[in-house]
Design an enzyme around this catalytic site. Structure first.
Site, PDB file in Angstrom:
ATOM      1  N   THR C  49      -6.292  24.769  -2.688  1.00  0.00           N
ATOM      2  CA  THR C  49      -7.430  24.970  -1.789  1.00  0.00           C
ATOM      3  C   THR C  49      -8.538  25.737  -2.497  1.00  0.00           C
ATOM      4  OG1 THR C  49      -5.884  25.072   0.067  1.00  0.00           O
ATOM      5  CG2 THR C  49      -8.098  25.911   0.461  1.00  0.00           C
ATOM      6  N   TYR C 137       4.820  26.319  -8.753  1.00  0.00           N
ATOM      7  CA  TYR C 137       4.142  25.492  -7.753  1.00  0.00           C
ATOM      8  C   TYR C 137       4.341  24.035  -8.106  1.00  0.00           C
ATOM      9  CZ  TYR C 137       0.312  23.439  -5.022  1.00  0.00           C
ATOM     10  OH  TYR C 137      -0.435  22.676  -4.158  1.00  0.00           O
ATOM     11  N   LYS C 165       6.744  27.622  -4.676  1.00  0.00           N
ATOM     12  CA  LYS C 165       5.954  27.077  -3.573  1.00  0.00           C
ATOM     13  C   LYS C 165       5.990  25.568  -3.737  1.00  0.00           C
ATOM     14  CE  LYS C 165       1.645  25.679  -2.125  1.00  0.00           C
ATOM     15  NZ  LYS C 165       0.457  25.801  -1.304  1.00  0.00           N
TER      16      LYS C 165
END
Lengths: 295, 295, 295, 295
Positions: C49, C137, C165
């Site tokens: 993001t 990630y 994540k």
């Protein structure tokens, strides 16, 4: 029969079926007569354009019977066998040869992923069930049983596995196969390939839906390629390619059935839930056929 | 019949078929008896684990007949209907209801891409052909006819389309469906989902192959979820998840058939060219079942 | 530093950058202050993001500096490191720790396919370059360097590789990782997962863009989960899920930046060629935020 | 500059970089000298084989400086510009033209999906930033920003957007582009295509890594194609295709760098985490080069 040599233009025939599921036998026979009159070198019922995936066994068998009867031995008939299950495919192939098919186009449908040994076994079992030549068919876009080069190499060792129809769009893959297997596995182009380019790298013809709509021009293209007239071949190829472009854009069976209707063959619509050719698609195929003098 | 409420644990039954393709009726009836004795809430013949994609019509019909007869109305039988063609699917569904199925699990197979209207028409036609409840089935990994949220919304308006079995692995997608459609479309988890997590977000049970191997534990998990005992549910879920992990790793039918053989059910091997469970797979499923006390 | 424990709600911060590419420092600091005031447990600049893939090194460094300075040690700052090249990633990580980051979120970008050894080496090199904890990630949708269970197992052996994540949408995958690695690798959900479901299967929180827009509600959800109030958690989760649905539908950065602008933070538009939020998207995010009392 | 005509064989240069990340300037200049001596028609630093995705800006700039200086205007230098962000790509392009590049190869990297308008804007902005001709590059396998026919049509309207290098493997797509855009967008083949086939359908040459290893033979193939000696061209093409096959099988940069090392150019290994050519790969490339007399 295994000696039959396949080469040239093999239209993928549509499967005319009425709303109640009955094969429109007269229309199919007329289409066969028409295509032979235009000079095609063979006929392929029950290819992807022939909607094999949407037809039951009784329909499939009747279609092959009608095509074999109508062809009367003038050109070879290569009938499409397609299943997920080995035993079912073997039964189909044997039945088609019994009916009089001159070759088998072997397709493997999949639901679960199948390891390479299983894929090879499937095609090998089909080949063993018949005496006629077998054309392997691979279409990575639809059937998900990609025939790798090692798998093709194993299959090419089976005496009557003699041809490959590849619908991968990847022309380089075809040259890799040519380099590895040479004439042990002769290559037919699909509509996803440029026939003239495939001929230049050593192909023996093409099996494809568009040839139903432009049979005479397809045969002319084949003759130009075979005699090495590449500049003329490419000029014609460029014009014919429009049919392949429309074909790739709209649903396969819908496109060819729609175009044949324009040419006067009452082949009807694709089997639901496949949609009929849209208004926009009809206009585009009409424009293309008109520009090629095929209406 | 449309009033039948489906909820709980529905094992996806395997399809025991011998080398000549005949349904092993006695073994199938024994499996049904065993699962009902263990407390399962329903039975689902001809799901993906049931190899629908590898069986012909006669085999499929016989399997539903045997399961319905063996169940004797004690639990609902939800029979799998699967085809590429609408008319064929409609005929299957009508025949299964006639035989006595209490619900239809509706699967759409595809070869060519079908536009959303065609997908909706396919499922709607099945629902209209029967009075019993219909469970929509979508498995983006295998059948390529993804049911989008708008498509599900249109289908949920059909009175007897009441359930969805989703095999997408995407749990968030299920919550989006719950938020949009609420109880108009109740959700069954597939083996690709964690049943306890799906129950927590509002699911009504699961339809899955692994429950064939661990039926009693599956029922216990369902009861823990239904009574809101989430910490205990998760402890059990973690242990049971091992079965799903093995199931995802090896071929579905091979895995469940292999495990059932270890438990004494002579269900045989998957239909070729699907491979039987490998030696490595056998060792792993044996280890998992032993650790769960299921051998 | 490696002792720092990460848990709870970590908003993925947007990266406010003006048309000339300069970081809008004041706006970013205000956002940090706002989120801390709402109770978030940590901050993650330069996640997906945060448009890491669209920013140069000077921009990235400045963003981490601003966030670390604004946070003033009140909550841990986990800075995103992302590159295709190992040496570049190592340099980024070292610089961020030097600036004061409390943890590193390690992302691997790819262009060519990289074999598993190379993937493991990349992440291991980052971890060795810092003393603080590393969050792996993996986002199969965007970065194409899927961390398999064997790869995660090898990486979990590195002392400061302590978190994952996962943005795979596959909740079952998370349970498989939990079963295999337990607390050796603690799991943060991404916006592709249902946070409450991930918490129930043993997650420690979530790192996601939506928490920028609904920080207080996110913290409340976390508290409900942590204290085992699952029915209340699910009720709140259902309402909050709408933000994730919008987020998944529109471009990530555009969606969060658009929503923050509605909340009064002048964060601007995404870096071109990413489009700004469409009129339709704006209406939808406004409606969702209003319904949650977040405008 | 926009008048510069590009045609023929443009090797995709490797990027020799030492373990500390410094450009090996002497080796790169030697390679340039060698390739020009062998007759290549142009040079392309920073294509995919040039590992643009693994190099920082300082490295990229230095590579273009070295190549431009070494080429001394004897052949055009087409420098690769690649980024996710429009502004960054524009800056790269302007800098490369300032350094003396004769053309720009424009690549769009992506992380998030970008709508078609954004894709067109990206390439258009690059073209507007320079006076020299721009070669659009599209590689559906790696960069995920597929240039559709409508997008290409819009871009071909920009005066200095004059070429396309397509790495799609789909030769039919190239003919569709030829049919739609004719000479408004001239086509260079990539290593995924068969150069002779692309030349026959109207291409103007190829830009590809393999030409680094077999420059003289590549030039000879180009001459055969240009003079319409198709049978001879195909004979040579078949032999040269082996290099493309190896190239497709092993990591691109690793393969070409490994082969150049065998030919005496100390270009080193690919940037980590890309692996160096495996022992097996080395044996295969050595065998192929030997069979072509290129060792």
């Amino acid at each position: 029969m295994a000696r039959t040599v396949l080469r040239g233009v093999f239209p993928y025939l549509v499967s005319p079926v009425d709303a109640r599921g009955r094969v429109k036998e007269r229309v199919l026979a007329e289409l066969v007569e028409h295509l032979i009159a235009k000079g095609v070198h063979g006929l392929t019922p029950l290819g992807s354009t022939g909607e094999f995936a949407y037809l039951g066994w009784e329909q499939r068998r009747r279609i092959v019977e009608v095509v074999v009867a109508a062809a009367r031995g003038r050109v070879p008939v290569v009938a499409g066998v397609a299943s997920t299950a080995t035993a079912d495919a073997v039964a189909q192939a044997a039945a088609f040869e019994e009916i009089g098919a001159d070759g088998i186009l072997a397709v493997m449908e999949t639901y679960f992923p199948i390891p390479e040994d299983g894929i090879v076994d499937y095609f090998r079992a089909i080949a063993k069930a018949v005496a006629c030549p077998v054309v392997l068919y691979t279409n990575p876009n639809f059937d998900r049983s990609v025939l790798t080069l090692p798998a093709l190499s194993r299959l090419a060792a089976v005496p009557n596995v003699r041809y490959l129809k590849d619908a991968s769009t990847n022309t380089g893959r075809l040259l890799s196969i040519r380099n590895a297997l040479g004439d042990r596995l002769r290559i037919f182009a699909a509509s996803a390939h440029i026939p003239a380019a495939v001929m230049m790298i050593g192909g023996v013809g093409w099996m494809a839906g568009p040839a139903c709509l432009v049979p005479a021009e397809s045969v002319r293209l084949y003759d130009l390629c075979r005699t090495g007239k590449w500049p003329q071949a490419m000029r014609l190829q460029r014009r014919l390619w429009q049919v392949n472009q429309v074909f790739a854009k709209y649903s396969l069976a819908a496109c060819i059935k729609g175009g044949l209707e324009m040419q006067g063959f009452k082949v009807g619509a694709p089997v639901p839930p496949q949609p009929a050719l849209s208004r926009e698609g009809r206009a585009e195929i009409r424009r293309v056929l008109a520009s090629l003098g095929a209406l």
